[in-house]
Design a protein around this motif. Structure first.
Motif, PDB file in Angstrom:
ATOM      1  N   ARG A  81       4.197  10.303   0.913  1.00  0.00           N
ATOM      2  CA  ARG A  81       2.888  10.093   1.175  1.00  0.00           C
ATOM      3  C   ARG A  81       1.903  11.482   1.621  1.00  0.00           C
ATOM      4  O   ARG A  81       2.806  12.114   2.259  1.00  0.00           O
ATOM      5  CB  ARG A  81       2.711   9.122   2.167  1.00  0.00           C
TER       6      ARG A  81
ATOM      7  N   ASP B 291       3.349   7.164  -3.319  1.00  0.00           N
ATOM      8  CA  ASP B 291       2.721   6.455  -2.336  1.00  0.00           C
ATOM      9  C   ASP B 291       1.105   6.977  -1.916  1.00  0.00           C
ATOM     10  O   ASP B 291       0.916   7.473  -3.266  1.00  0.00           O
ATOM     11  CB  ASP B 291       3.725   6.546  -0.855  1.00  0.00           C
TER      12      ASP B 291
ATOM     13  N   ASN C 157      -1.663   8.802  -2.076  1.00  0.00           N
ATOM     14  CA  ASN C 157      -2.340  10.197  -2.653  1.00  0.00           C
ATOM     15  C   ASN C 157      -1.062  10.802  -3.340  1.00  0.00           C
ATOM     16  O   ASN C 157      -1.267  12.063  -3.327  1.00  0.00           O
ATOM     17  CB  ASN C 157      -2.738  10.801  -1.341  1.00  0.00           C
TER      18      ASN C 157
ATOM     19  N   THR D  60       3.044  -2.538  -8.846  1.00  0.00           N
ATOM     20  CA  THR D  60       2.763  -2.897  -7.176  1.00  0.00           C
ATOM     21  C   THR D  60       1.569  -3.879  -7.323  1.00  0.00           C
ATOM     22  O   THR D  60       1.570  -5.137  -6.639  1.00  0.00           O
ATOM     23  CB  THR D  60       2.724  -2.078  -6.391  1.00  0.00           C
TER      24      THR D  60
ATOM     25  N   PHE E  51      -8.879   0.615  -3.358  1.00  0.00           N
ATOM     26  CA  PHE E  51      -8.978   0.452  -4.718  1.00  0.00           C
ATOM     27  C   PHE E  51      -8.200   1.765  -5.285  1.00  0.00           C
ATOM     28  O   PHE E  51      -8.605   2.419  -6.346  1.00  0.00           O
ATOM     29  CB  PHE E  51     -10.582   0.783  -5.078  1.00  0.00           C
ATOM     30  N   GLY E  52      -6.816   1.911  -4.823  1.00  0.00           N
ATOM     31  CA  GLY E  52      -6.275   3.056  -5.289  1.00  0.00           C
ATOM     32  C   GLY E  52      -5.107   2.191  -6.401  1.00  0.00           C
ATOM     33  O   GLY E  52      -5.328   1.338  -7.038  1.00  0.00           O
ATOM     34  N   ASN E  53      -3.978   2.919  -6.514  1.00  0.00           N
ATOM     35  CA  ASN E  53      -2.871   2.404  -7.377  1.00  0.00           C
ATOM     36  C   ASN E  53      -2.650   0.849  -7.120  1.00  0.00           C
ATOM     37  O   ASN E  53      -2.598   0.294  -8.288  1.00  0.00           O
ATOM     38  CB  ASN E  53      -1.548   3.183  -6.877  1.00  0.00           C
ATOM     39  N   VAL E  54      -2.689   0.453  -5.800  1.00  0.00           N
ATOM     40  CA  VAL E  54      -2.240  -1.106  -5.674  1.00  0.00           C
ATOM     41  C   VAL E  54      -3.396  -1.831  -5.702  1.00  0.00           C
ATOM     42  O   VAL E  54      -3.420  -2.946  -6.483  1.00  0.00           O
ATOM     43  CB  VAL E  54      -1.341  -1.001  -4.043  1.00  0.00           C
TER      44      VAL E  54
ATOM     45  N   ASP F 104     -12.774   1.247  -1.001  1.00  0.00           N
ATOM     46  CA  ASP F 104     -12.017   2.226  -0.732  1.00  0.00           C
ATOM     47  C   ASP F 104     -12.389   3.081   0.668  1.00  0.00           C
ATOM     48  O   ASP F 104     -13.115   2.380   1.226  1.00  0.00           O
ATOM     49  CB  ASP F 104     -11.719   3.081  -2.084  1.00  0.00           C
ATOM     50  N   VAL F 105     -12.049   4.579   0.720  1.00  0.00           N
ATOM     51  CA  VAL F 105     -12.038   5.027   2.040  1.00  0.00           C
ATOM     52  C   VAL F 105     -13.559   5.208   2.027  1.00  0.00           C
ATOM     53  O   VAL F 105     -14.275   5.201   3.082  1.00  0.00           O
ATOM     54  CB  VAL F 105     -11.276   6.151   2.311  1.00  0.00           C
TER      55      VAL F 105
ATOM     56  N   ASN G  87     -15.671  -1.198   5.443  1.00  0.00           N
ATOM     57  CA  ASN G  87     -14.088  -1.666   5.654  1.00  0.00           C
ATOM     58  C   ASN G  87     -13.960  -2.607   6.347  1.00  0.00           C
ATOM     59  O   ASN G  87     -12.908  -3.392   6.144  1.00  0.00           O
ATOM     60  CB  ASN G  87     -13.113  -0.649   5.494  1.00  0.00           C
TER      61      ASN G  87
ATOM     62  N   ALA H 272      -4.601  -1.015   1.313  1.00  0.00           N
ATOM     63  CA  ALA H 272      -5.218   0.380   1.789  1.00  0.00           C
ATOM     64  C   ALA H 272      -4.130   0.953   2.503  1.00  0.00           C
ATOM     65  O   ALA H 272      -3.116   1.580   1.990  1.00  0.00           O
ATOM     66  CB  ALA H 272      -6.718   0.446   2.189  1.00  0.00           C
TER      67      ALA H 272
ATOM     68  N   ASN I 200       1.429  -1.502   3.110  1.00  0.00           N
ATOM     69  CA  ASN I 200       2.632  -1.636   3.981  1.00  0.00           C
ATOM     70  C   ASN I 200       1.907  -1.691   5.531  1.00  0.00           C
ATOM     71  O   ASN I 200       1.136  -0.910   5.614  1.00  0.00           O
ATOM     72  CB  ASN I 200       3.387  -0.327   3.795  1.00  0.00           C
TER      73      ASN I 200
END
Ligand code: NAD
Length: 418
Positions: A72, A144, A146, A188, A217-220, A240-241, A281, A296, A319
Motif C-alpha cells: 500500500r 493494494d 494506490n 476482488t 471507486f478504485g480497483n475493488v 471515492d475520496v 462519504n 475504500a 479490509n
C-alpha cells in the motif's frame, strides 16, 4: 484514524480464541507477527532533492505456506496498520483454504503528490530494501491501495535485474504481458459481487429488486459496482475520496467508469449527470439501501455511525471497514455482515492462480479462472454460512473460527521449532 487497527485485529482474534477454546500457547504465538521489517527509502525527487520515505513489510504467518499480501502507498500507512493487514491476510488465505500465510507491505507517502518517475524510483528502492525477505517461495507481494499492475511490473523487473533472470513468481497482480493472470484486476470486485449474490440467494432476495451503495471507486469498488449492476442490482450510490454520487433511480456505472479513465488522478471529482446528487462519504454509509459494500479503507463503520446504518447486508470489499464495536451494534440490529476476509478474498484467490500459472509457465483462459474463482468463494461462503447457523454466530465470527482453527492446526502439526 478512529481506532488502532492492529488492536482491532487482535480483538477479533481474542474473540474467536474464546469461541474455539484456542490453546493459550498457540494463541500467544498468533497474537504476534513472525517478522516486521522497517526500511528507509531514499528517493531522488524530480527537483533534485532527496526525500526519505519509511517503508514496511510484515510477515504475520508462514505456517500454512509462503507469506502473501499487498503493498500500500498512502500517507496514513503505519507499522500497526501493516501488521493488522498482514494478520487479516493470514486469516483470509486460511478461510478460503489456499496454501499461503499472510503478509503486508506499505510505504508512507502520497503518490498523488509525486510524479510517475518518482513513484517508480520509490518502488524500485523499496523493493531492494525488502528483497532480503521476499521471494516466490517466501513472501509474494501484490497490489493494494494506490498500487497497481504497473507497480508490480516494476517490482518484478527490479528483482529480475538482481537475479539475472526473469522472476515471474515474485509478485502477483502483474500486467498480463509480464506473467500476470487474466481476471486478476477484476478478481476482488468479482469476489464482492459473487459474495453479494450468494448472500441474496441464501436470503431469498431477488438481485433485480436489490439496491446497492458502494463506498470507494478504485480497483475493488468500481469493479464490484460494475459487476453488480451487470447482474441486475440497482447500484444507487458510489464514491471515492472526492465524495459520493447518488441517484435513487440507479447510477450509470459504465459512464462513471469511462469518466475516471481520463479524469485527474482517475477520480470521480467533477462527474455530472442528470439525477445524480453529490453526497459525502459519511452519507453514503447511511443510505437506505439493501446492500452496503464499503470498499475504500478501514475504520469506516464505527461505534459513531453503526446504529444509523440502514442497509441490512454489509459486504466488506475493503479490509477492516467495520470496528468490533460497530460489529456488535450491527449484529444487534440484525444486519448481516459478509466479512472482509471472505468478501474480498477474490483478489488473493486469483493471485494464487497467477502464482501457480507463473510457476508452471502455463496460462489459463479467463473463463477457467473466473469459474475456479467462483467455485472457491461459493464453497468458502457456504462453509462460513453453515457454521454461522450451527453456532448461532455472525458470519465474521464463523469465518474467523474456520480460519484460526486451520492456522492453529497447521501450527500444532508443524510443532514449535526447535
Ligand atoms: P484503490 O487505491 O484502487 O482504491 C481505493 C478507493 O478508495 C479509491 O476510489 C479512493 O478514492 C477511495 N478512498 C480513499 N480514501 C477514501 C475515503 N476517505 N473515503 C472514501 N473513499 C476513499 O484500492 P483498492 O485496491 O480498491 O483497495 C480498496 C480496499 O480493498 C482496501 O481496503 C484494500 O486493502 C482492499 N483490498 C484490495 C484488494 C485488491 O486486490 N486490490 C484485495 C483485497 C482487499
Amino acid at each position: 484514524m478512529a481506532e488502532n487497527v492492529f488492536e482491532m485485529a487482535l480483538k477479533q482474534l481474542d474473540d474467536v480464541a474464546a469461541k474455539i477454546n484456542l490453546d493459550p500457547n498457540i494463541h500467544k504465538i498468533l497474537r504476534q507477527p513472525e517478522r516486521e521489517l522497517i526500511v528507509a527509502v531514499p528517493v531522488l525527487m524530480d527537483d533534485g532533492r532527496i526525500e526519505v520515505f519509511t517503508g514496511y513489510r510484515v510477515q504475520y504467518s508462514s505456517v500454512r505456506g509462503p507469506c502473501k499480501g499487498g503493498i500500500r502507498y498512502h500517507p496514513d500507512v503505519t507499522l500497526d496498520e501493516v501488521k493488522a493487514l498482514a494478520a487479516w491476510m493470514t486469516w483470509k488465505c486460511a478461510v478460503v483454504n489456499i496454501p499461503y500465510g499472510g503478509a503486508k507491505g506499505g510505504v508512507k507517502c502520497d503518490p498523488f503528490k509525486m510524479s510517475q518517475k518518482e513513484v517508480q524510483r520509490l518502488t524500485r528502492r523499496y523493493t531492494v530494501m525488502i528483497m532480503p525477505i521476499i521471494g516466490g517461495r517466501r513472501d509474494i507481494p501484490a497490489p493494494d491501495v494506490n498500487t497497481s499492475a504497473e507497480t508490480m511490473g516494476w517490482i518484478m523487473d527490479t528483482v529480475s535485474m538482481f537475479e539475472g533472470r526473469t522472476v515471474l513468481d515474485i509478485v502477483t497482480g502483474k500486467p498480463i504481458e509480464l506473467g500476470g493472470s487474466l481476471g486478476r484486476r477484476e478478481a476482488t470486485g468479482r469476489g464482492v459481487m459473487i459474495s453479494t449474490l450468494q448472500l441474496l440467494k441464501k436470503m431469498g432476495e431477488d438481485p433485480s429488486r436489490t439496491t446497492v451503495a458502494v463506498q470507494g471507486f478504485g480497483n475493488v469498488g468500481s469493479v464490484a459496482a460494475d459487476l453488480l449492476s451487470k447482474e441486475g442490482c440497482k447500484v444507487v450510490a458510489g464514491s471515492d475520496v472526492s465524495g459520493g454520487y447518488y441517484n435513487p433511480k440507479g447510477l450509470d456505472i459504465k459512464g462513471m467508469l469511462e469518466y475516471v479513465k481520463t479524469s485527474k488522478n482517475h477520480l470521480l471529482e467533477g462527474y455530472k449527470k442528470e439525477g445524480v446528487e453529490r453526497i459525502s462519504n459519511e452519507e453514503i454509509l447511511l443510505l437506505d439501501v439493501d446492500v452496503l459494500a464499503p470498499s475504500a479503507l478501514e475504520n469506516q463503520i464505527t461505534e459513531r455511525n453503526a446504529a444509523k446504518i440502514k442497509a441490512k447486508f454489509i459486504v466488506e470489499g475493503a479490509n477492516g471497514p467495520t470496528t468490533p464495536e460497530a460489529d456488535r451494534i450491527l449484529e444487534d440490529k440484525g444486519a448481516i455482515v459478509v466479512p472482509d476476509i471472505l468478501a474480498n478474498s477474490g483478489g488473493v484467490i486469483v493471485s494464487y492462480f497467477e502464482w501457480v500459472q507463473d510457476i508452471q509457465a502455463y496460462f489459463w483462459d479467463v473463463d477457467e479462472i473466473n469459474q475456479n474463482l467462483e467455485k472457491m468463494i461459493v464453497k468458502s461462503f457456504d462453509e462460513v454460512w453453515e457454521l454461522s447457523k450451527e453456532k448461532k454466530v455472525g458470519m465474521r465470527a464463523a469465518a474467523y473460527m474456520i480460519a484460526v482453527t486451520r492456522v492453529a492446526n497447521a501450527l500444532k502439526q508443524r510443532g514449535i521449532f526447535p
